[in-house]
Design a protein around this motif. Structure first.
Motif, PDB file in Angstrom:
ATOM      1  N   TYR A 255     -10.112  -2.652  11.014  1.00 13.66           N
ATOM      2  CA  TYR A 255      -9.476  -3.880  11.489  1.00 13.66           C
ATOM      3  C   TYR A 255     -10.092  -5.033  10.706  1.00 13.66           C
ATOM      4  N   SER A 256      -9.235  -5.811  10.058  1.00 14.97           N
ATOM      5  CA  SER A 256      -9.728  -6.822   9.126  1.00 14.97           C
ATOM      6  C   SER A 256      -8.871  -8.076   9.207  1.00 14.97           C
ATOM      7  N   PHE A 257      -9.378  -9.135   8.612  1.00 10.88           N
ATOM      8  CA  PHE A 257      -8.621 -10.381   8.441  1.00 10.88           C
ATOM      9  C   PHE A 257      -8.905 -10.863   7.024  1.00 10.88           C
ATOM     10  N   ARG A 258      -7.867 -11.085   6.271  1.00 14.34           N
ATOM     11  CA  ARG A 258      -7.988 -11.277   4.829  1.00 14.34           C
ATOM     12  C   ARG A 258      -9.002 -12.334   4.437  1.00 14.34           C
ATOM     13  N   ARG A 259      -9.019 -13.488   5.113  1.00 15.61           N
ATOM     14  CA  ARG A 259      -9.844 -14.610   4.663  1.00 15.61           C
ATOM     15  C   ARG A 259     -11.242 -14.641   5.288  1.00 15.61           C
TER      16      ARG A 259
ATOM     17  N   GLY B 152     -14.766   4.025  -2.500  1.00 11.89           N
ATOM     18  CA  GLY B 152     -13.607   4.886  -2.671  1.00 11.89           C
ATOM     19  C   GLY B 152     -13.178   5.616  -1.417  1.00 11.89           C
ATOM     20  N   ILE B 153     -13.585   5.115  -0.256  1.00  6.98           N
ATOM     21  CA  ILE B 153     -13.257   5.776   1.002  1.00  6.98           C
ATOM     22  C   ILE B 153     -11.799   5.505   1.386  1.00  6.98           C
ATOM     23  N   ALA B 154     -11.059   6.565   1.619  1.00  7.86           N
ATOM     24  CA  ALA B 154      -9.680   6.414   2.100  1.00  7.86           C
ATOM     25  C   ALA B 154      -9.715   5.956   3.549  1.00  7.86           C
ATOM     26  N   LEU B 155      -8.876   4.981   3.878  1.00 13.13           N
ATOM     27  CA  LEU B 155      -8.852   4.468   5.245  1.00 13.13           C
ATOM     28  C   LEU B 155      -7.494   3.869   5.553  1.00 13.13           C
ATOM     29  N   GLU B 156      -7.289   3.594   6.826  1.00  9.30           N
ATOM     30  CA  GLU B 156      -6.110   2.855   7.272  1.00  9.30           C
ATOM     31  C   GLU B 156      -6.518   1.408   7.515  1.00  9.30           C
ATOM     32  N   HIS B 157      -5.861   0.492   6.809  1.00  7.00           N
ATOM     33  CA  HIS B 157      -6.149  -0.935   6.946  1.00  7.00           C
ATOM     34  C   HIS B 157      -5.202  -1.538   7.977  1.00  7.00           C
ATOM     35  N   ARG B 158      -5.776  -2.190   8.972  1.00  9.37           N
ATOM     36  CA  ARG B 158      -4.972  -2.875   9.979  1.00  9.37           C
ATOM     37  C   ARG B 158      -5.313  -4.360   9.948  1.00  9.37           C
ATOM     38  N   GLU B 159      -4.393  -5.158   9.453  1.00  9.77           N
ATOM     39  CA  GLU B 159      -4.595  -6.597   9.332  1.00  9.77           C
ATOM     40  C   GLU B 159      -4.375  -7.268  10.686  1.00  9.77           C
ATOM     41  N   VAL B 160      -5.360  -8.043  11.108  1.00  7.42           N
ATOM     42  CA  VAL B 160      -5.360  -8.632  12.439  1.00  7.42           C
ATOM     43  C   VAL B 160      -4.832 -10.065  12.398  1.00  7.42           C
ATOM     44  N   VAL B 161      -4.001 -10.403  13.340  1.00  6.78           N
ATOM     45  CA  VAL B 161      -3.637 -11.794  13.601  1.00  6.78           C
ATOM     46  C   VAL B 161      -4.599 -12.293  14.669  1.00  6.78           C
TER      47      VAL B 161
ATOM     48  N   ALA C 162      -8.584  -6.729  -5.783  1.00 11.50           N
ATOM     49  CA  ALA C 162      -8.195  -5.529  -5.044  1.00 11.50           C
ATOM     50  C   ALA C 162      -8.390  -5.700  -3.547  1.00 11.50           C
ATOM     51  N   ILE C 163      -9.486  -6.340  -3.144  1.00 14.17           N
ATOM     52  CA  ILE C 163      -9.750  -6.442  -1.702  1.00 14.17           C
ATOM     53  C   ILE C 163      -9.032  -7.624  -1.064  1.00 14.17           C
ATOM     54  N   MET C 164      -8.410  -8.473  -1.880  1.00 14.78           N
ATOM     55  CA  MET C 164      -7.643  -9.602  -1.345  1.00 14.78           C
ATOM     56  C   MET C 164      -6.143  -9.343  -1.324  1.00 14.78           C
ATOM     57  N   HIS C 165      -5.769  -8.098  -1.537  1.00 14.56           N
ATOM     58  CA  HIS C 165      -4.364  -7.715  -1.420  1.00 14.56           C
ATOM     59  C   HIS C 165      -3.844  -8.081  -0.029  1.00 14.56           C
ATOM     60  N   LYS C 166      -2.652  -8.627   0.031  1.00  9.93           N
ATOM     61  CA  LYS C 166      -2.090  -9.043   1.311  1.00  9.93           C
ATOM     62  C   LYS C 166      -1.474  -7.861   2.036  1.00  9.93           C
ATOM     63  N   HIS C 167      -1.848  -7.718   3.311  1.00  6.54           N
ATOM     64  CA  HIS C 167      -1.309  -6.676   4.173  1.00  6.54           C
ATOM     65  C   HIS C 167      -0.459  -7.316   5.267  1.00  6.54           C
ATOM     66  N   ALA C 168       0.584  -6.632   5.653  1.00  8.13           N
ATOM     67  CA  ALA C 168       1.388  -7.103   6.784  1.00  8.13           C
ATOM     68  C   ALA C 168       0.557  -7.005   8.057  1.00  8.13           C
TER      69      ALA C 168
ATOM     70  N   TRP D  73      -0.754  -6.027  11.653  1.00  7.86           N
ATOM     71  CA  TRP D  73      -0.629  -4.773  12.408  1.00  7.86           C
ATOM     72  C   TRP D  73      -0.711  -5.061  13.902  1.00  7.86           C
ATOM     73  N   PRO D  74       0.115  -4.441  14.734  1.00 10.36           N
ATOM     74  CA  PRO D  74       1.241  -3.609  14.303  1.00 10.36           C
ATOM     75  C   PRO D  74       2.384  -4.461  13.812  1.00 10.36           C
ATOM     76  N   GLU D  75       3.142  -3.936  12.893  1.00  8.63           N
ATOM     77  CA  GLU D  75       4.277  -4.685  12.368  1.00  8.63           C
ATOM     78  C   GLU D  75       5.305  -4.902  13.477  1.00  8.63           C
ATOM     79  N   PRO D  76       5.968  -6.058  13.467  1.00 10.31           N
ATOM     80  CA  PRO D  76       6.976  -6.321  14.513  1.00 10.31           C
ATOM     81  C   PRO D  76       8.073  -5.249  14.492  1.00 10.31           C
ATOM     82  N   ALA D  77       8.537  -4.926  15.676  1.00  7.07           N
ATOM     83  CA  ALA D  77       9.623  -3.953  15.776  1.00  7.07           C
ATOM     84  C   ALA D  77      10.888  -4.525  15.139  1.00  7.07           C
ATOM     85  N   PRO D  78      11.653  -3.716  14.453  1.00  2.56           N
ATOM     86  CA  PRO D  78      12.882  -4.227  13.820  1.00  2.56           C
ATOM     87  C   PRO D  78      13.890  -4.698  14.861  1.00  2.56           C
ATOM     88  N   VAL D  79      14.602  -5.734  14.502  1.00  2.00           N
ATOM     89  CA  VAL D  79      15.646  -6.267  15.375  1.00  2.00           C
ATOM     90  C   VAL D  79      16.880  -5.388  15.258  1.00  2.00           C
TER      91      VAL D  79
END
Length: 219
Positions: A9-13, A28-37, A204-210, A212-218
């Motif tokens: 769980y991260s926040f870009r800035r 080089g650790i594989a992980l799931e990135h979850r961008e926090v609002v 590389a570490i400042m790549h923008k992530h949507a 999480w969780p992404e809003p449900a589609p309308v």
């Protein structure tokens, strides 16, 4: 579906999250990135870490959404990642070098971070101006300047743990008033920071992530 990959769980800035991502990416650790609002923190993150700050690294055991190990401090995440795999030799090679790095990081995370917060957000501390804290913080930055005149990096001959742990905070300080920062007598520090910001690692570490969780589609 069992959880297998570590979840960050991260926040870009956030500079704390930045330094965690630096170590995780380098290892080089594989992980799931979850961008926090930050105004809408995920319930799962809060269940894992009630303090509600990023970064949070969850190392699941596959037994459920709460099972496994949780690392709540950015430095702990850095050290965990680098102890898994340290291809660039970021970890100090001796006890003396490690103690030196940890002393630098302790000052960064303590007095410098407090001064940085009051400089950047004086109103939060009931101050009219952050200039006094800016100037107090600059005293320590001048010690880093002296160090960087003697060696290419805070860690010595190559970028290491101390550099990765401290650079995101110096960056935040510099960006609070870029013109003022550029006018100060610390050319070695400014060059070190500029090289960090121009690096492929930082990009590389400042790549923008949507978020999480992404809003449900309308529908």
């Amino acid at each position: 579906m069992p959880w297998t990959l570590p979840v960050l769980y991260s926040f870009r800035r956030c500079p704390f999250a930045m330094r965690a991502r630096l170590a995780l990416h380098t290892s080089g650790i594989a992980l799931e990135h979850r961008e926090v609002v930050l105004k809408n923190k995920p319930a799962h993150m809060l269940a894992l870490s009630p303090k509600g700050t990023v970064p949070v690294l969850w190392l699941p055991d596959g037994q459920g959404p709460q099972g496994g190990r949780v690392l709540e401090q950015s430095l702990d995440i850095m050290l965990w990642a680098l102890h898994q795999h340290d291809p660039l030799g970021w970890l100090p090679a001796s006890d003396v070098a490690m103690a030196d790095a940890m002393a630098l990081i302790a000052h960064n995370d303590g007095p410098f971070k407090q001064q940085l917060d009051r400089y950047k957000y004086p109103n939060r501390s009931g101050l009219d101006s952050g200039s006094a804290d800016r100037d107090e913080a600059a005293v320590w930055l001048l010690t880093l300047e002296a160090r960087l005149r003697e060696m290419p990096f805070l860690a010595g001959e190559h970028f290491g743990l101390a550099d990765a742990a401290i650079a995101p905070f110096v960056r935040q300080y510099a960006h609070t008033d870029p013109a003022w920062f550029a006018a100060q007598p610390w050319p070695a520090l400014a060059s070190w920071l500029a090289a960090f910001e121009a690096s492929k690692l930082f990009a590389a570490i400042m790549h923008k992530h949507a978020p999480w969780p992404e809003p449900a589609p309308v529908v």
